[in-house]
Design a protein around this motif. Sequence first.
Motif, PDB file in Angstrom:
ATOM      1  N   GLY A  64      -5.366   5.595  -5.059  1.00  0.00           N
ATOM      2  CA  GLY A  64      -5.986   6.397  -6.107  1.00  0.00           C
ATOM      3  C   GLY A  64      -5.797   5.773  -7.467  1.00  0.00           C
ATOM      4  N   TYR A  65      -6.090   6.580  -8.481  1.00  0.00           N
ATOM      5  CA  TYR A  65      -6.021   6.133  -9.877  1.00  0.00           C
ATOM      6  C   TYR A  65      -4.959   6.973 -10.592  1.00  0.00           C
ATOM      7  CZ  TYR A  65     -10.580   4.215  -8.594  1.00  0.00           C
ATOM      8  OH  TYR A  65     -11.601   3.553  -7.966  1.00  0.00           O
ATOM      9  N   PRO A  66      -3.734   6.483 -10.644  1.00  0.00           N
ATOM     10  CA  PRO A  66      -2.653   7.304 -11.212  1.00  0.00           C
ATOM     11  C   PRO A  66      -2.597   7.310 -12.736  1.00  0.00           C
ATOM     12  CG  PRO A  66      -1.791   5.198 -10.493  1.00  0.00           C
ATOM     13  CD  PRO A  66      -3.253   5.213 -10.101  1.00  0.00           C
ATOM     14  N   LEU A 201      -1.636   2.184  -4.540  1.00  0.00           N
ATOM     15  CA  LEU A 201      -1.091   3.007  -3.474  1.00  0.00           C
ATOM     16  C   LEU A 201      -0.147   4.030  -4.107  1.00  0.00           C
ATOM     17  CD1 LEU A 201      -0.704   3.663  -0.477  1.00  0.00           C
ATOM     18  CD2 LEU A 201       1.084   1.918  -0.401  1.00  0.00           C
ATOM     19  N   CYS A 202      -0.375   5.310  -3.818  1.00  0.00           N
ATOM     20  CA  CYS A 202       0.352   6.382  -4.512  1.00  0.00           C
ATOM     21  C   CYS A 202       0.926   7.391  -3.526  1.00  0.00           C
ATOM     22  CB  CYS A 202      -0.570   7.124  -5.476  1.00  0.00           C
ATOM     23  SG  CYS A 202      -1.353   6.096  -6.721  1.00  0.00           S
ATOM     24  N   VAL A 203       1.983   8.073  -3.972  1.00  0.00           N
ATOM     25  CA  VAL A 203       2.523   9.259  -3.318  1.00  0.00           C
ATOM     26  C   VAL A 203       2.640  10.324  -4.396  1.00  0.00           C
ATOM     27  CG1 VAL A 203       4.563  10.302  -2.282  1.00  0.00           C
ATOM     28  CG2 VAL A 203       3.754   8.087  -1.470  1.00  0.00           C
ATOM     29  N   SER A 228       5.076  -2.251   7.177  1.00  0.00           N
ATOM     30  CA  SER A 228       5.385  -3.239   6.149  1.00  0.00           C
ATOM     31  C   SER A 228       6.289  -2.589   5.115  1.00  0.00           C
ATOM     32  CB  SER A 228       4.097  -3.769   5.507  1.00  0.00           C
ATOM     33  OG  SER A 228       3.372  -2.721   4.895  1.00  0.00           O
ATOM     34  N   THR A 229       6.586  -3.308   4.058  1.00  0.00           N
ATOM     35  CA  THR A 229       7.515  -2.812   3.045  1.00  0.00           C
ATOM     36  C   THR A 229       6.865  -2.834   1.669  1.00  0.00           C
ATOM     37  OG1 THR A 229       8.445  -5.030   2.796  1.00  0.00           O
ATOM     38  CG2 THR A 229       9.548  -3.533   4.336  1.00  0.00           C
ATOM     39  N   GLY A 230       7.512  -2.142   0.737  1.00  0.00           N
ATOM     40  CA  GLY A 230       7.005  -2.113  -0.632  1.00  0.00           C
ATOM     41  C   GLY A 230       8.078  -1.618  -1.580  1.00  0.00           C
ATOM     42  N   THR A 231       7.693  -1.422  -2.840  1.00  0.00           N
ATOM     43  CA  THR A 231       8.630  -1.029  -3.886  1.00  0.00           C
ATOM     44  C   THR A 231       7.977  -0.014  -4.814  1.00  0.00           C
ATOM     45  OG1 THR A 231       9.583  -3.251  -3.840  1.00  0.00           O
ATOM     46  CG2 THR A 231      10.124  -1.878  -5.731  1.00  0.00           C
ATOM     47  N   VAL A 232       8.769   0.957  -5.300  1.00  0.00           N
ATOM     48  CA  VAL A 232       8.297   1.892  -6.322  1.00  0.00           C
ATOM     49  C   VAL A 232       8.276   1.150  -7.656  1.00  0.00           C
ATOM     50  CG1 VAL A 232       8.751   4.043  -7.543  1.00  0.00           C
ATOM     51  CG2 VAL A 232       9.236   3.886  -5.103  1.00  0.00           C
ATOM     52  N   VAL A 249       4.008   5.271  -7.831  1.00  0.00           N
ATOM     53  CA  VAL A 249       3.116   4.132  -7.637  1.00  0.00           C
ATOM     54  C   VAL A 249       3.864   3.091  -6.810  1.00  0.00           C
ATOM     55  CG1 VAL A 249       1.723   2.360  -8.761  1.00  0.00           C
ATOM     56  CG2 VAL A 249       1.994   4.620  -9.834  1.00  0.00           C
ATOM     57  N   ILE A 250       3.260   2.701  -5.676  1.00  0.00           N
ATOM     58  CA  ILE A 250       3.885   1.789  -4.730  1.00  0.00           C
ATOM     59  C   ILE A 250       3.172   0.443  -4.761  1.00  0.00           C
ATOM     60  CG2 ILE A 250       4.633   1.481  -2.343  1.00  0.00           C
ATOM     61  CD1 ILE A 250       5.713   4.028  -3.666  1.00  0.00           C
TER      62      ILE A 250
END
Length: 331
Positions: A64-66, A201-203, A228-232, A249-250
């Motif tokens: 999305g568009y945060p 990519l958002c939560v 897979s992995t990611g970071t905030v 935001v990821i």
Amino acid sequence: MRAFKIIMCAAVFAALSVLSGCAEKKEQQEIAVPILEAKSVSYKTKPAEIRDISQKYEQPGFYGYPYSKSVKFSVSGQIESIEVESPSEVTEGQLLCTLYTDDVQEEIEKEEIRLEQVKKTVDTLYENEADANQIKMAQYDVEIEQMRYDRLVKSLEDYNVYAPCDGEFSMEMGRYPYNVNSRVDQGAIFGHTIDRSEKFLCVEVYDNKLSNVNFGTSVRLEQGAQSSTGTVTDIVFNDNGDFSTYTYVITPDNEDELLDFGDITVVFDIYSRLDTVVIPKKAVKELGGRTFVYLLIDGVKVEQDIELGIEDNNDVEVISGLSGGEELIMN
């Protein structure tokens, strides 16, 4: 004498009859009170376990568009026109609103007259072959008036409000919505534009932020059989008055590992504890600043104060108050 004895016997007999009647009446009036047997109380219990626990949150992810940008008035004034509907799609630099510029236009006209006058003065000095210093001073006057004139003309742009980026513009809906002829103050927010230049990519969670999730927190991204992995990399807070949202935001470590379709689950792994006391969250009670549980000890319900640690979706760690193996009352 014989008559007296007969009378006395009759009186005694009557008295005994009366007493006997009262006793029978009293016996008839007595009510038997039934004795109730107490029913046994049945408790639903679970034991306090000793095992590992990890504090983690599983949340749905979406692209999305945060980000959004505020649209503010550069100067105070009065609205002359509103050029867009709300909400509406806009492009960067699109005119959204104008303010009246009558006062500025009047100042520009006055400055234009002064500028022409000092220019004529320079021409006259040249024609009369005036002293070089006089001509130079007059030229300085021309430069000063020219700067004033240019500054006033440039300030006209401050009375126009433009879209800061491509996206969806929504006007600020306060107590008094903006209309033509509304008075505005410098720095007041006219509206917001959702920046649609890039998806992330958002939560999104409502009202309460995820505890212990901060910038740089590592996450696991699950998409079907893919992982897979990611970071905030950012946390965006918004409050619209009725409720608030926290958007995490990821940034995936490898974007190519995610598919263009299918749901994404974002797992926030925070802490892990090994061989610790773990109980269900439903067993925990809070009252008057206390945190406690009900224990079943030899058939008796007993309160026990506890201190909590990390938690996962359904369970929570107990730092103190329990040693493991206690029977927790769940109902």
